[in-house]
Design an enzyme around this catalytic site. Structure first.
Site, PDB file in Angstrom:
ATOM      1  N   ARG A  15       0.832  -1.210   0.000  1.00  0.00           N
ATOM      2  CA  ARG A  15       0.000   0.000   0.000  1.00  0.00           C
ATOM      3  C   ARG A  15       0.866   1.259   0.000  1.00  0.00           C
ATOM      4  O   ARG A  15       0.487   2.271  -0.582  1.00  0.00           O
ATOM      5  CB  ARG A  15      -0.978  -0.004   1.170  1.00  0.00           C
ATOM      6  N   GLU A  63     -19.263   2.909  -0.019  1.00  0.00           N
ATOM      7  CA  GLU A  63     -18.462   2.180  -1.004  1.00  0.00           C
ATOM      8  C   GLU A  63     -19.168   2.059  -2.348  1.00  0.00           C
ATOM      9  O   GLU A  63     -18.520   2.036  -3.396  1.00  0.00           O
ATOM     10  CB  GLU A  63     -18.116   0.794  -0.457  1.00  0.00           C
ATOM     11  N   HIS A 114      -6.448  -3.955   1.643  1.00  0.00           N
ATOM     12  CA  HIS A 114      -6.399  -4.795   2.847  1.00  0.00           C
ATOM     13  C   HIS A 114      -7.048  -6.145   2.571  1.00  0.00           C
ATOM     14  O   HIS A 114      -7.984  -6.552   3.238  1.00  0.00           O
ATOM     15  CB  HIS A 114      -7.091  -4.105   4.020  1.00  0.00           C
ATOM     16  N   ASP A 122      -8.092  -7.298  12.801  1.00  0.00           N
ATOM     17  CA  ASP A 122      -9.477  -6.846  12.640  1.00  0.00           C
ATOM     18  C   ASP A 122     -10.452  -8.012  12.518  1.00  0.00           C
ATOM     19  O   ASP A 122     -11.646  -7.861  12.760  1.00  0.00           O
ATOM     20  CB  ASP A 122      -9.617  -5.931  11.424  1.00  0.00           C
TER      21      ASP A 122
END
Ligand code: TPP
Lengths: 323, 296
Positions: A15, A63, A114, A122
């Site tokens: 990233r 989104e 991710h 998470d």
């Protein structure tokens, strides 16, 4: 053969590379625009936003709106790159991606950062282990899974030049740099050509994304410990897919192991089995999540738990060759 | 003609600006075409199409700037048929506008046709975005407006939505986005006919007062009778004035009658997406033809 030190590799997050490459591309091409959904710091699109605020659109936690706003921008001649977590891009935005972006043949780049189990702590609600499957079934969609920062840079640049919908699956953590930045190039005529990272006659390891490093490490140790010659194939492109290189390797070794940070159904294993069944029927063993959700934990612990780290690959190969 | 910033743009030669009586006659004619188009394949959405055709003719033949000879003209105004199931009305409009040849009229919903059940940009000139999955058009319109703004192009972006469609979350994401990004060139028109597939919108999932909802999201709002041509034109002109005077997008809540023009289809949810049989077709066609003939 890569000249990289596999035992002590240099690390870089995909990233971070993504953000850097976008920022560089922004200076080169004024039509590039970037969108995010309240994750610009996580996805590193903030690097672009800092340099080109007028060409950066934060869509907030929306989104579906993210994808379709990008679609609209592309109809006005812009080249939108949009990012969020993979599960939310591919999952929440699937209908938008299918019906608006791909069916309309729009020039939208979806680059979530991710994906897979390495997202870690998470937990399952955030770990996309289905996105390759979701994206590759859409007609006209290109699906790319880079294995390190060097490949990330090259495919983002490639995506900016290519006209059409592209999904680039990136991951969160620092990843070993396994390619040489100075010499690495995509095959201009056939960018989806499978990269033979290492040649061998005994068994074929097919990997994609982060697991390419684990495949290479396993291959190295299998050779050292047992003299097993492993051929390691890096599937940077899941779609279009280079079935020729795969079939050739399978013909030679007669044994194929796939490994991915994704469900085995519909993902890399799915593609490999589909292609081999037509071109070179070969037994395949599939490493990946086996119809299970992920869970919280460190990325390393999860790779171990779900059997996709170098050790799992190593054991699978030894088991198979000894049996 | 409407005074608007778009007058700065060159109108393509010969682009018609129809008067209200001309537009009324055109809408009456297109109603017949819509009926024919749906009768032929025995498939399509008559109620939804007849509901919005008056809006479409005013948008396309009085208001927007476009050029079928130059379909990709960057400065053209944009239109998104977010309620994609209204495709027959959209196609009839695009045939009249010269984007689709009339010879394709009988091909709606048939194999190998450009006239897919829902509009597909790959087959239809001047259509940028495929629609059919409801709730997506407004986000696309906002993106379009943002892209055009980056190039300093002042084109309008018109998005036509169903009222039931506004139950989709993506619509309200886009409503927020449009206000946030201050895309004053976006105009959302809601075809407020109070019906969706399963019946009254207020019974299925109430939309309530739509004007205050948009206003609360910092939009300019105009509420009109969506079959009154003068009101439609005034609203569009007002949207242009708003775009010049404010930095807010505009919503036009157009109160309409689903199935408008065919007595037995009007306000009947059952005619949302059903083709008439032969007898029904003949009755409907006779009514629509009489209405057409009655106009001077
Ligand atoms: C996302 C999505 N869900 C469901 C449908 C099926 N569908 C087609 S038309 C329709 C009702 C639309 O009602 P409304 O928006 O009020 O439009 P109208 O026809 O009344 O103008 C539905 C539910 C769809 N096309 N897209």
């Amino acid at each position: 053969m890569t000249a990289i030190n596999l035992e002590k590799p240099e690390l870089k997050a995909l990233r971070n590379q993504y953000g850097e490459t976008l920022a560089a591309l922004g200076a080169e091409n004024p039509n590039i625009v970037v969108l995010d959904a309240d994750l610009a710091c996580s996805t590193q699109t903030q690097k672009f936003a800092d340099k080109f605020p007028e060409r950066f659109f934060n869509q907030g936690i929306s989104e579906q709106d993210l994808i379709n706003t990008a679609a609209g921008l592309s109809t006005a001649g812009k080249i939108p790159f949009c990012s969020t977590f993979a599960l939310f891009a591919a999952g929440k935005g699937w209908d938008q991606i299918r019906n608006t972006v791909c069916y309309s043949g729009l020039n939208v780049k979806i680059c979530p950062t991710h994906s897979g189990l390495s997202l870690g702590e998470d937990g399952a609600s955030h770990q996309s282990i289905e996105d390759i499957a979701l994206m590759r079934v859409i007609p006209g969609m290109t699906v790319i899974v880079p294995s390190d920062a060097v490949e990330t840079d090259r495919v983002i640049r490639w995506a900016a030049e290519y006209y059409g919908p592209v999904y680039v699956r990136l991951v969160r953590p620092n990843c070993p740099v396994i390619h040489d930045d100075a010499s690495y190039q995509l095959d201009a005529a056939m960018p989806h050509r499978i990269r033979i990272e290492r040649g061998g006659d005994d068994i074929t390891l097919v990997a994609t994304g982060e697991t390419v490093y684990h495949a290479l490490l396993a291959a190295e140790r299998l050779h050292k410990d047992h003299g097993i010659q492993v051929e390691v194939l890096n599937c940077l492109f899941i779609k279009p897919f280079d079935s020729e290189t795969l079939a050739k390797s399978a013909r030679k070794t007669g044994k194929v192991i796939t490994v991915e940070s994704h469900q085995v159904m519909g993902g890399l294993a799915g593609v490999v089995c589909e292609e081999l069944s037509t071109h070179q029927p070969t037994p395949v063993r599939r490493l990946g999540t086996q119809d299970r959700f992920g869970q919280s934990g460190t990325g390393d612990a999860l790779f171990k738990e779900y059997g996709i780290d170098w050790e799992a690959i190593y054991n699978e190969a030894v088991c198979w060759l000894k049996s | 003609m409407t005074v608007s910033t778009n007058q700065a743009r060159v109108l393509p030669a010969g682009l018609p600006r129809l008067t209200i009586p001309q537009l009324q006659k055109l809408a009456a004619k297109l109603r017949i075409d819509i009926l024919d188009m749906i009768y032929e394949p025995q498939s399509g959405h008559p109620g939804s199409s007849l509901s919005c055709i008056d809006l479409l003719v005013n948008i396309w033949f009085h208001y927007m700037v476009w050029d079928p000879a130059n379909a990709d003209w960057k400065e053209r105004d944009r239109f998104i048929m977010s309620k994609g199931h209204g495709a027959p009305a959209y196609y009839a409009t695009l045939m009249e506008a010269g984007y689709i040849p009339w010879s394709e009229k009988n091909t709606l919903r048939k194999i190998h046709s450009n006239l897919q059940g829902h509009p597909a940009s790959r087959y239809i000139q001047g259509c940028d975005i495929s629609t059919g999955s409801l709730g997506q058009g407004l986000s696309c319109g906002v993106g379009m407006a943002l892209g055009l703004r980056l190039d300093h192009i002042d084109s309008r972006v018109i998005v036509l939505m169903g009222d039931g469609e506004c139950q989709e979350g993506n619509v309200w994401e886009a409503v927020l986005s449009a206000a946030h990004h201050k895309v004053s060139r976006v105009t959302a028109i809601v075809d407020r006919n109070h019906l969706q597939i399963d019946g009254d919108t207020e019974k299925v999932k109430a939309l309530g007062q739509m004007a205050p909802k948009f206003a609360a999201f910092d939009w300019n709002v105009i509420e009109i009778d969506g079959h009154d041509f003068a009101q439609i034109q005034d609203a569009l002109a007002q949207a242009d004035r708003f775009a010049e005077e404010t930095d807010r997008p505009t919503a036009i809540i157009a109160n309409t009658v689903k199935g408008k023009g065919v007595s037995f289809m009007e306000n009947q949810a059952g005619w949302h997406g059903k083709a008439p049989n032969k007898e029904q077709y003949e009755v409907a066609r006779a009514e629509l033809t009489a209405a057409y003939d009655a106009l001077s």
